[in-house]
Design a protein around this motif. Structure first.
Motif: not given
Length: 157
Positions: A74, A78, A99-101, A145, A147
């Protein structure tokens, strides 16, 4: 920020000036987190809106299951995601909104992975990037991910 500055930022782990990274509380350098995560990251390709890096998974970033820690993944979303925003000429990357993963597979110690970041959109106030992690040897996706960042807006005053 020009392309070479983006490369130096990533490969030097958040900074190149040792004076800026002088010791602070508990003897940790400023921007310790970036250096800890990005140490040995290598930029293979950089072009406007796209960035490809290679990274050999170090022991220091393993979780209890002995594979790349989700928090490290993560953090790379970023940091690498922020860097690719600079590649399209943005003067600053602003602050994270989301933010997602999605974790799809594991990467183990000393395994080489490829990290590809792409700008999906950079507007006046919002930037969105995608970051994909793949096993270098097989191309198998490890994680994906996204962002979203709020970009600084120039004052009208």
């Amino acid at each position: 920020m020009d392309m070479e500055s983006v490369r130096r930022y990533l490969e030097k782990g958040g900074g190149e000036d040792e004076d800026k990274n002088a010791s602070t509380i508990n003897g940790l350098p400023l921007r310790f987190f970036e250096r800890f995560i990005m140490q040995d990251l290598r930029v293979d390709l950089i072009e406007p809106g796209r960035l490809i890096c290679t990274f050999k998974v170090p022991q220091r970033l393993l979780n209890a299951g002995n594979f790349l820690h989700g928090g490290a993944t993560a953090t790379l979303v970023d940091l690498v995601g922020s860097a690719v925003i600079f590649s399209v000429g943005a003067p600053a990357t602003g602050v994270s909104v989301e933010i997602n993963v999605s974790y799809l597979d594991a990467a183990y110690a000393d395994e080489e992975i490829e990290i590809e970041a792409r700008v999906l959109r950079v507007g006046k106030a919002i930037g969105v990037v995608s970051v994909e992690f793949r096993k270098k040897e097989t191309g198998k996706i490890i994680a994906q991910g996204r962002h979203t960042k709020y970009l600084p807006v120039a004052s009208k005053m």
